[in-house]
Structures are given as structure tokens and as C-alpha cells.
Scaffold this motif. Structure first.
Motif, PDB file in Angstrom:
ATOM      1  N   ASP A 674       0.943  -1.020   0.010  1.00 29.34           N
ATOM      2  CA  ASP A 674       0.082   0.000   0.329  1.00 29.34           C
ATOM      3  C   ASP A 674       0.829   1.435  -0.155  1.00 29.34           C
ATOM      4  O   ASP A 674       0.265   2.267   0.087  1.00 29.34           O
ATOM      5  N   SER A 675       2.013   1.136  -0.193  1.00 30.59           N
ATOM      6  CA  SER A 675       3.043   2.337  -0.266  1.00 30.59           C
ATOM      7  C   SER A 675       2.651   3.257  -1.321  1.00 30.59           C
ATOM      8  O   SER A 675       3.144   4.604  -1.187  1.00 30.59           O
ATOM      9  N   SER A 702       1.851   5.309   2.642  1.00 29.51           N
ATOM     10  CA  SER A 702       0.582   4.961   2.596  1.00 29.51           C
ATOM     11  C   SER A 702      -0.425   6.014   3.253  1.00 29.51           C
ATOM     12  O   SER A 702       0.191   6.812   4.096  1.00 29.51           O
ATOM     13  N   VAL A 703      -1.565   5.844   3.150  1.00 33.92           N
ATOM     14  CA  VAL A 703      -2.369   6.742   3.716  1.00 33.92           C
ATOM     15  C   VAL A 703      -3.578   6.002   4.285  1.00 33.92           C
ATOM     16  O   VAL A 703      -3.988   4.780   4.235  1.00 33.92           O
ATOM     17  N   ALA A 711       4.230   5.087   7.429  1.00 25.53           N
ATOM     18  CA  ALA A 711       5.600   4.813   7.044  1.00 25.53           C
ATOM     19  C   ALA A 711       5.291   3.619   6.004  1.00 25.53           C
ATOM     20  O   ALA A 711       4.427   2.961   5.676  1.00 25.53           O
ATOM     21  N   ILE A 712       6.522   3.398   5.016  1.00 26.81           N
ATOM     22  CA  ILE A 712       6.442   2.583   4.032  1.00 26.81           C
ATOM     23  C   ILE A 712       7.921   1.658   4.132  1.00 26.81           C
ATOM     24  O   ILE A 712       8.910   2.264   5.027  1.00 26.81           O
ATOM     25  N   ASN A 743       9.233   8.005   8.350  1.00 27.01           N
ATOM     26  CA  ASN A 743      10.531   7.262   7.750  1.00 27.01           C
ATOM     27  C   ASN A 743      11.582   7.923   7.582  1.00 27.01           C
ATOM     28  O   ASN A 743      12.669   7.327   7.071  1.00 27.01           O
ATOM     29  N   VAL A 744      11.697   9.160   7.950  1.00 21.90           N
ATOM     30  CA  VAL A 744      12.950   9.943   8.095  1.00 21.90           C
ATOM     31  C   VAL A 744      13.996   9.108   8.937  1.00 21.90           C
ATOM     32  O   VAL A 744      15.497   9.083   8.617  1.00 21.90           O
TER      33      VAL A 744
END
Lengths: 832, 271
Positions: A674-675, A702-703, A711-712, A743-744
Motif C-alpha cells: 500500500d506504499s 501509505s495513507v 511509513a513504508i 520514514n525519516v
């Protein structure tokens, strides 16, 4: 128009958590050798990094001596599961006692069930040799007894007695015949009667000349004599049996003393092993019964068939085999150094686990005996540890079943697969089972562990200790130092050049990248060792005595290049325009998504064009990937979330009268994950709002239904995938990637990406919400609902809501039309 | 030295072995091959098809009663001839097999008649005849008919197997000493010989023995005396040893070999 500021692009520092070589106190890893007492200590330190839970489980599993507490070491490949387990077993094994030796011997009562004898370690081979010597001694002593005058005279007496008896019986018949003028002739296969004439036999012509009465008399007399002879011959087997019985008794009598003296000597040697003493008593009795087998082979007459000698089984040799000892498990305390055995069986077949019964060809048939029983891994590991690969044992026919049976019954029953499955019913051996006391360590991946737990009810009972190996470890200055020790340990063990501080730091950064997390380090020791070996090679090519940063980097780069054929072909196709990806300009309903592909253990990111079209409809967002059965369930779930987001955010009091379609353009394989759901939402919003999206940006994340970006995985590969494309086309300062803010912490980007960001030629934006993302992509504020409940005029959200409201109004109109058509038709009459 | 010279001189020229349709024939063949190999003498195997058996098989009521089965089977001459031929071939193959890989010189013949008659006819002086014992041929009869020593074999005779020499006091002691020395060397007995002597008086026997000892001083001689043939048979049976019958009056040196030679039907000599 918007109340929340847009996120600031990430600074170069945030893109990679660098490892500072300055934190290390050493110049090269060669110095680290001196920091530890022994190589063993270094090895131990190296291998348990970050595996506290697993180590604890191993210690527990080794320590607990209860049934069913076998170990299952699970984790990914390359985590050092086997090495770590073995290191701990090797440390524990010497503290345990050397297990007993095991022998198989002939069972004199039931020949096809060989007996198992246990004896203190180191004595099986001696016992085997002693029994061989005993047989040799008997082969000398018994013939000597048989050669003695006493024996020969007594034997000859028996034989003569029989011979005389037989001769007398035949002789009497002969005398009777002679008295009637008839000779008893010895023929090739027996006897015959013939009338005598002179010194010879009367011929047929002469016989014919005799008077008829004389002829009849002779024929009658011969018929009577034949009967008499037949009677005499019928008696002979009885006399022979009697003679044989007397001969056996004589044999027993004369050799009893010599056999007893030799076996008593052995009995005293093995007086402490009751089973051996019992066996020797049985041997003694059996030798007396089979004394003739100890005679040296004679030049006996070889049977022939039409003059061709027939092969003959050596019966005396095969009889003597029964006195051999099959030292199945013979430990050598002096060589083994004591302690429990640790066995790793690389090929855990049915036979290799429980042993096998071999056969030898004899006279065209296959025969076997107890000396042909060969030990299996369970025999060798009995009293110690057995390490097996879970996947290998599960893929070998019936190996898993036999292992479980052995563990459950706590004994090793050696039988062929044919016997076990009752496929063959020929007479074979049924060796006495050997008691089993072994700790089995299965090494496999987690999936296997969970599957076995789920589907095999016995698994949980037999493998109670789960040793779960971590994939990575949290990164800290301490861990970095520890990792440096691991690197030093590998370099030492593999006899590589030492690494300088920079090289160690680069290897650590690579470890973080492999973990896909700037704050963790991968514990994949195999990959690390491979990197170091390759770096060592490049250092040797460059003529360096110490591995430097550039060697490690070169190893990484060349490794990626070797595996990167498909990545480069894809990029080439994009550059040539075969695959349509824009990296400049704007377009409505089109966004650059980022996909990642993993092939042969090499992962790379690549941009994908995602487009959306919207029109009035029944409130359904059509996922073309799913409709064409190219989308996986997680991807479909992501698309369905979009409907939820739209329905929840816009025109809340009216039905969603939207028909939208979403697609990954030029995708010919499956799509999963779902990214790309945030990218799909951006495309959809752009289509609804009729606002163009900047094609210089790519999106991942993803949302959820609230519009939060989540995050992905593989964020680094995705960013680098788009960066490489942009770099190939030329960085213009506009290009960049939107990544989920969550994701940072995972960013461990390549140096060239960081340089471009630092130079302002590439941008990476951390995005938390869809509103932030759409604003960055369109340049138009997303807008928040004001006190009146409306979005600010001109904002993205206002445009979307207005479009959806239009659809809803059209939907209402269409609905009332349908309703009126229904009323006109009237309602059907009710049935009475 | 003198003894060695005598032994060499008196070494048997040939070993003649008689084979027939008898169970002990194979033992005789082995014994003969063994002695021939040890003494480097030529081995002549003579298979004798018993004429009596052929005559008997031609009788209309001929039945062979099996030695082990006791079943009576009918026979005819053709079947008997076939069987004898097959046995002869088998014996020849057995001999060839024994000789394979050894320097043994051998030949093979087939004759028809009576075993002992044919055998004695085929043997010359200084030959050693080896044969299975035949009831009608008593040692006395053999001694008077043969002009060569005859070893009667019932079972396998190995080097060193004790044997007994049967002879009559009619045999000149000097000849007896020569033959006994010869026999001792052949059979590997280290000059210790037992003799069953047919002699009418013990005094005469003692004299005869003394004469022999004088002629062969290194021979350790044990003499057992029998006054008549029946007693000789009893003595020999009691000794339970293979018997070597020494001829009463061997012809002098140079006597023609195999004067009454048989009718050989086939002949084969080893390369």
C-alpha cells in the motif's frame, strides 16, 4: 489559506546517520585482536551481538534436561544461527560425560534380532578386537584338538563303525546274492544285481540262452535281493544320524576345555559388563555346537555343473561372522577429549538419521547380518547434540517422521524405509532398539517454525525451546563499537587484511542500510562477511595492505552493479521513452509513484506513473490493478481506504456519487503493498480538483482514512530510484521526493543523493498528511474547513468538495427520476 | 648322499591313476596329482569303463538301486555308456582344472574292461599305480599280479598321511628296501614306514626285516606280520590307513613298459 505550514525539506544531515570514524580508538582492526584474551573470546563476542534473547534461550535449552526441550533456532538466513548454537554447544559439551559405546552382536536365540550392548566409552573397539582374537585363537586351538590322536582315533571309530555297519549291511546282501550265483555290482549311482559267469557278469545273450526256468529263478532272486538291498539302504540314514550325533557329542567333549579356557579369560576382562558376560556365555555354548566351522578350509570337492565349477558360499566363514562384534559407536576418549558429541547432519535422510542395514551380494541374492548395521546421526549424537536443518529434514521423505518417532519413543530403531512402511516383507534384521538421549537443534526460518507449530501437533511437544534470532540491533555508540569488534573478528577468522577506521565506519553504515533503518544495524553476518571478503579482494587489487573506506565502497558499488542489470535496463527504457515517466512539467490526475522490486536478494526502486480519472458515478473507486488481477490484497485495501477518505472528508451529508479509476501505467506484473496509496490519492484529488501535479516530484507513503501519511518500507531504494532517473536526465533543482515523515529515521541514503540535496539540486520532503503532500505537488493550498464548515475558496479541498457536491446533486436528480418512474408504474396488487 | 642318489634313481617315472565309476575315484585322482606334482613325475590318468557294468546294463531286468534313495531304476546299455562317457569327461576336466597353473605333465586315456586289470596292464616298473580299492582285488592278488607298487585310496591322501605297505616275504628284501625308501620319499613320511608282511613264520619275517634294514639303514621300519591272507586283511583293517601294495616279483630294469597295453580310445596330453 492554510493554517499549517508546509514541511521543510530535509537537510543533508537528516538523510543519513553517518558513523564517525573518530569514535574508534583504533587505527586498524588488527589492534582489536589485542583487546581480547583469546580468539575464542573474540569469536564469542562477535557472534552474540544483539542476540541476547536467542542466547538466553540457547542456555536454557542446553541446561534443561527434560523430555521435549529440544531447540528450534529460527531467524533469517545469514544471522549466524548455526554458528552461535554450535559455539554454545561446544562450550557446554566438554562439561558433560562422554556417552557409552554401543555394539551390535549376534543374537543366538533369535538370529534376526541382533542384540545391542552398551559399554563404557572406549571399550567397544577393544571388545571387537578381543572377539576377533578369540575367533583366531579358536581357529588355531580347535583344529589342533581335532588333529590330536585321541580325537582322530575316536572319530575314526565312529566313522568306521558307521562304515562297517553300512558295508556289513550291503555285504550281507552281497553274500546272499553270491550264494545264488548273482553278483552285487557297484554302479555309478548305486548298486545292481547280475548273474555271474566265471569272473564276470553274464551278458544278455548268454542269459537268453539259459533255460526259461533258470531265467525266471534268477529274475525272481534278483527281485528279492533288490528288496533286501532297498531295506538295507533305508536303514542307513538312521545310522548316519546316529553317527553324526555321536560325532557332535565327541566334538563338544573334546573342545569344551579349550573353549572354556579362552572364553573365561575374556569373561574376566569384561566382568564389569553383565551384558558382555551373558553374551560370552552364549558364545561358549554356540562354539561347542559349531566346532566344525573352526576347521581350516579344506580342499573340498567343488560342485560342478557339466564340468563347470559352481560358486560356493563359504559356510564356515559365514558361521564365524556371528562371533564378530559390530562396534556401532566407538568413542576414543583419548582422541575425542571427552565430552558429549556434537553432530551436524548435512543430509538428514531417513537412513542417515537412524542408520541403515546394508546388504552384500552372495550367490545372486542380497544377504545381510548384524555386522552390516551402520550407525546414523542419532547414534553418533546419542548422549550429546544433533544439529539439523529444518528445511532439509522436512524435504527428505519420512525423515521428519522418523526423527519425531525416535524423540518420542526415546530409542533408535534401525529399520529400512521399506520395513517401516511395510512395503517389503522379506526376512531382514530387526536390531534391538538403542535408548536415545539426545538434544536436537533444528535450524530454520520463522515461517517453518510457525507452520510446524500450527499444523504438526507433535512439534510443540518435542521442540519446546524457541531460539528466536534478531534480524537487527538498535544502533548506539556502544553497538557501533561492538560491531567494529565483530568486523575485526570476521577479518581475523577469514584471514583478511585489517580494516582502517573509515572502512569499519563504512561497513557499519552499510549495516544500517541493510537493516533499512538509520537507527538499527543488520545482524546478517553472512552479508557482512561477504562485504569484508570482497573489500579485501579490492584492497588486494589496489595493492593495499589495509582495507580502506574506498575498498568497502567499491565492494558495495561493484556488488550492486553485478546485480543491477534489470535496474539499468528499466532506467534505460524510461530514458528512451518506452516507459513513460515525466520528471518535469505538470499534469492533471497523474503522479510519480515509487515502487521497489527485489530480485535475487537485490532491491531497487523505480518510479511508476499513476493516473486517476473521475466522473459522476455510483460512488465506487475502481482499482484497475485489482480488476485485472494484477493487484495484491494489500494494494486493494489501500485503494478502498481512499473511498473511505473521500467519503469521510468531503460532502459528508451526501452520498458519494463518484466513479473513479486508478491505475499503475505500464505495469505488466503484479503490484502489491500500500506504499503507493498516498500517490493514488494525490492523483485522484488532482483529477477531482482539476489541478495539475508537478511531475518533478515523486511520492511514496501509505495513507489512512484520516488522511495521515504512514511509513513504508525500502524508502532508501525508492528515493535513490527516482534520484538516479533525474540525475540521468539532469538535476534541475526542482526534482525531489515526498516521503512519509515517519520514514525519516530510516534514511541511509547514498552519498551522491546527499550531495545533490546539499547543493539544492534535489529535495526530500517529509510529509505527515495528505494536505501537505497535495499542496507540495500542486502548489495550491489544501485548505481547512472554516467556521462555516466550508473550505477556503480556491483551495484544493474546496475544488474537490465542489466537484463531489456536483456529482451528488446529479446523483439526487437521477435518484428522483428513478423514483418517479417507479411510481408511474404503480405498485403490484397484494395477494389475498 | 648315497640315499639321495638312490631316491633320485628310484623316483617313480610315472604315476598311473585309475579312474572308474566309483565314488573314491576323485580322491584317487587328487592323491595321484598331488604325488606327481611333488615328485615331478608324469601323471597318466586312465579312465576305465567297466565292461561288467555295460554287460549288466544290457540285461532285461537290470535295475540300479540308488545308494541314497534306494529307488530301483531301469537301465540299458546306451544309457550306461552315456553315463560312463560323461563321467570320463568330467574326470578329464577335473584333472585339467587341477593341473591349471602348475607344471604338472599329464595325459588322459579311456579304456574299457576291468579297472585293475587295465590299470596294471598300463603300468610299468618304477611307476606308481594309484586306484580306488576294489573288493575282488585283495592285496595278495594285487601283489602277485602287479609289477609296480599300488596305492589303494579310499579317501584323500595328503602328504604325511600315514600309510601301510603290504607285501609278501617273497619280495626280495633289497627290492623291498628300494621300494620302501622310494615310497617314503614320495609320500613325505620322513623314512618311517609300517609294513604289513605276509609271511608264514615270525622268524622268517624277522630275517626279512633285518635284510631290509641292512639295505636301507636310515629307514625306520615297523613290521606287522600276517600268516595268511585273511589275517593280512584283518591287520590292514585294524591299521585304518591307506595301503600301498608292493609287487612280489617286479621285473628287472629295462622290462618293456605296458606290455599288455589297453586299447586307448582317446588321448590328451597337456601342452
Amino acid at each position: 489559506m492554510t493554517s499549517k505550514p508546509l514541511p521543510r525539506e530535509l537537510s543533508p544531515e537528516a538523510l543519513r546517520r553517518a558513523c564517525d570514524p573518530g569514535q574508534f580508538a583504533f587505527e586498524t582492526t588488527a589492534e582489536l585482536k589485542n583487546s581480547f584474551e583469546t580468539a575464542g573470546e573474540l569469536k564469542k563476542t562477535a557472534e552474540v551481538l544483539g542476540q541476547g534473547r536467542a542466547v538466553e534461550a540457547i542456555r536454557f535449552g542446553i541446561g534443561i534436561a527434560r523430555e521435549g526441550y529440544n531447540l528450534f533456532a529460527m531467524g533469517r538466513e545469514g544471522m549466524g544461527r548455526r554458528t552461535i548454537v554450535r559455539a554454545f554447544l561446544e562450550r557446554d559439551a566438554p562439561r558433560r560425560e562422554l556417552p557409552p559405546d554401543w555394539c551390535y552382536v549376534f543374537n543366538f536365540e533369535v538370529a534376526h534380532r541382533p542384540k545391542a550392548i552398551s559399554m563404557p566409552p572406549g571399550r567397544a573397539q577393544k571388545f571387537q578386537a578381543d572377539m576377533a582374537h578369540l575367533v583366531e585363537d579358536l581357529r588355531t586351538a580347535i583344529p589342533a584338538v581335532f588333529e590330536s590322536d585321541e580325537y582322530r582315533n575316536r572319530r575314526q571309530e565312529i566313522e568306521s563303525n558307521l562304515g562297517e555297519h553300512q558295508e556289513s549291511a550291503i555285504g550281507t546282501v552281497g553274500e546272499h546274492a553270491k550264494a545264488q550265483g548273482i553278483a552285487l555290482l557297484r554302479t555309478p549311482a548305486g548298486f545292481g544285481f547280475a548273474p555271474i559267469k566265471g569272473d564276470g557278469v553274464m551278458g544278455s545273450k548268454e542269459f537268453a540262452k539259459l533255460p526259461e526256468d533258470e531265467q525266471k529263478r534268477l529274475e525272481g532272486a534278483i527281485a528279492e535281493l533288490q528288496k533286501e538291498l532297498e531295506h538295507a539302504i533305508h536303514e542307513m540314514p538312521k545310522w548316519r544320524r546316529e553317527a553324526q550325533r555321536r560325532l557332535r557329542e565327541l566334538n563338544r567333549e573334546v573342545i569344551r576345555a579349550v573353549v572354556a579356557s579362552l572364553i573365561e579369560e575374556l569373561k574376566s576382562t569384561y566382568a564389569d559388563i553383565a551384558q558382555v558376560v551373558q553374551y560370552l556365555a552364549a558364545v561358549q555354548a554356540d562354539v561347542l555346537d559349531h566346532a566344525e566351522a573352526f576347521q581350516q578350509s579344506k580342499d573340498g570337492e567343488t560342485p560342478t555343473l557339466f564340468g563347470i565349477p559352481l560358486p560356493q558360499a563359504d559356510t564356515s566363514e559365514s558361521t564365524l561372522r556371528r562371533y564378530q562384534v559390530n562396534a556401532l559407536i566407538a568413542h576414543a576418549p583419548a582422541e575425542d577429549g571427552g565430552g558429549a558429541p556434537i553432530v551436524y547432519e548435512d543430509n538428514p535422510t531417513h537412513a542417515n538419521l537412524i542408520g541403515r542395514i546394508e546388504h552384500i551380494a552372495q550367490m545372486g541374492t542380497l544377504v545381510t547380518d548384524f555386522t552390516l548395521i551402520k550407525p546414523g546421526a542419532l547414534h553418533r549424537a546419542n548422549g550429546g547434540y544433533l544439529i539439523l536443518d529444518a528445511l532439509k529434514i522436512l524435504t527428505q521423505p519420512f525423515a521428519w517422521e522418523v526423527l519425531k518417532r525416535a524423540l518420542r519413543s526415546r530409542e533408535i530403531r534401525t529399520e529400512s524405509l521399506g520395513q517401516a512402511l511395510s512395503l517389503i516383507s522379506t526376512v531382514s534384521l530387526e536390531p534391538e532398539p538403542i535408548p536415545l538421549d539426545v538434544k536436537v537443534v533444528l535450524v530454520g526460518d520463522r515461517r517453518l517454525y510457525y507452520l510446524l507449530h500450527e499444523y504438526d501437533p507433535e512439534f510443540g511437544e518435542l521442540f519446546k525451546v524457541a531460539v528466536d534470532f534478531e534480524d537487527d540491533v538498535a544502533r548506539s555508540p556502544e553497538t557501533d563499537a561492538h560491531y567494529a569488534q565483530v568486523i575485526a573478528g570476521i577479518a581475523q577468522r577469514e584471514q583478511l587484511r585489517p580494516l582502517d577506521r573509515g572502512a569499519v565506519a563504512r561497513a557499519i553504515e552499510r549495516g544500517a542500510r541493510a537493516a533499512d533503518d538509520a537507527e538499527r544495524l543488520s545482524l546478517n553476518m553472512r552479508a557482512l562477511a561477504d562485504l569484508l571478503r570482497e573489500a579485501d579482494y579490492w584492497a588486494s587489487v589496489a595493492g593495499r595492505s589495509v582495507i580502506g573506506t574506498e575498498d568497502v565502497q567499491h565492494a558495495i558499488d561493484t556488488g550492486e552493479r553485478r546485480a543491477g542489470r534489470i535496474r539499468e535496463r528499466l532506467r534505460e527504457e524510461i530514458l528512451r521513452g518506452t516507459l513513460l515517466i515525466d520528471s518535469a512539467g505538470t499534469r492533471v490526475g497523474q503522479v510519480n509513484g515509487l515502487a521497489v522490486a527485489e530480485l535475487g536478494g537485490f532491491a531497487f526502486g523505480m518510479p511508476r506513473r499513476i493516473t486517476a480519472r473521475a466522473r459522476f458515478g455510483s460512488g465506487r473507486v475502481l482499482d484497475i490493478e485489482r480488476e485485472s488481477e494484477l493487484g495484491g490484497p494489500i494494494h486493494s485495501k489501500g485503494v478502498l481506504i481512499l473511498s473511505g477518505f473521500l467519503a469521510g472528508r468531503y460532502v459528508p451529508n451526501q452520498p458519494l456519487s463518484l466513479a473513479a479509476s486508478l491505475v499503475f501505467e505500464q505495469s505488466y506484473g503484479g503490484i502489491e503493498g500500500d506504499s503507493a496509496s498516498s500517490a493514488e490519492l494525490y492523483a485522484l484529488l488532482s483529477a477531482l480538483a482539476d489541478l495539475p501535479i508537478r511531475q518533478s516530484l515523486a511520492v511514496t507513503g501509505s495513507v489512512n482514512q484520516q488522511g495521515d501519511v504512514q511509513a513504508i518500507g525500502a524508502v532508501n531504494e525508492k528515493i535513490e530510484g527516482f534520484f538516479d532517473l533525474c540525475a540521468a536526465r539532469g538535476l534541475n533543482g526542482e526534482q525531489g521526493v515526498l516521503v512519509p515523515a515517519a520514514n525519516v529515521q530510516h534514511l541511509m541514503l547514498r552519498a551522491d543523493v546527499i550531495e545533490a540535496v546539499a547543493a539544492g539540486r534535489f529535495h526530500i520532503y517529509p510529509v505527515s498528511t495528505i494536505d501537505q503532500g497535495i499542496e507540495l505537488l500542486t502548489g495550491v493550498p489544501a485548505g481547512e474547513r472554516g467556521p462555516g464548515g466550508a473550505y477556503p475558496q480556491g483551495s484544493v479541498n474546496a475544488r474537490v468538495e465542489r466537484r463531489l457536491a456536483d456529482f451528488a446533486a446529479r446523483g439526487r436528480g437521477a435518484g428522483s427520476e428513478r423514483q418517479s418512474r417507479k411510481s408511474w408504474r404503480g405498485t403490484p396488487p397484494r395477494k389475498s | 648322499m648315497a640315499r639321495n642318489a638312490a631316491t633320485k634313481e628310484l623316483k617313480p617315472r610315472r604315476i598311473v591313476v585309475g579312474l572308474a565309476a566309483l565314488p573314491s575315484s576323485r580322491a584317487a585322482l587328487r592323491a595321484a596329482a598331488d604325488i606327481a606334482a611333488r615328485t615331478q613325475a608324469e601323471l597318466i590318468a586312465l579312465f576305465v569303463e567297466d565292461a561288467n557294468l555295460l554287460e549288466w546294463a544290457g540285461l532285461p531286468f537290470a535295475r540300479e538301486v540308488g545308494l541314497t534313495s534306494a529307488v530301483a531304476r531301469t537301465l540299458d546299455t546306451v544309457a550306461m555308456e552315456r553315463r560312463l562317457r560323461s563321467m570320463a569327461q568330467e574326470a578329464q576336466l577335473a584333472l585339467a582344472e587341477m593341473a591349471r597353473g602348475t607344471p604338472l605333465r599329464w595325459s588322459y586315456r579311456v579304456a574299457r574292461g576291468a579297472l585293475m586289470t587295465e590299470l596294471l596292464a598300463a603300468a610299468a616298473e618304477n611307476d606308481l599305480v594309484v586306484a580306488a580299492a576294489v573288493a575282488e582285488w585283495t592285496p595278495r592278488r594285487l601283489a602277485s599280479s602287479a609289477h609296480a607298487a599300488v596305492l589303494l585310496v579310499q579317501e584323500l591322501v595328503r602328504p604325511g598321511t600315514p600309510v601301510v605297505a603290504a607285501c609278501s616275504s617273497a619280495l626280495p628284501p633289497v627290492e623291498a628296501a628300494r621300494m620302501l625308501q622310494n615310497m617314503s620319499g614320495m609320500l613325505g613320511h620322513d623314512h618311517e614306514v609300517t609294513v604289513a608282511l605276509l609271511c608264514e613264520s615270525t622268524e622268517e619275517a624277522a630275517r626279512w626285516a633285518d635284510e631290509v634294514r641292512k639295505s636301507a639303514p636310515d629307514l625306520r621300519l615297523h613290521v606287522v606280520t600276517a600268516r595268511n591272507e585273511a589275517e593280512l586283511q584283518t591287520r590292514l583293517a585294524a591299521l585304518r590307513r591307506p595301503v600301498v601294495v608292493l609287487p612280489e616279483a617286479p621285473p628287472g630294469p629295462g622290462a618293456p613298459q605296458a606290455a599288455r597295453s589297453s586299447r586307448p580310445r582317446s588321448r590328451r596330453r597337456s601342452p
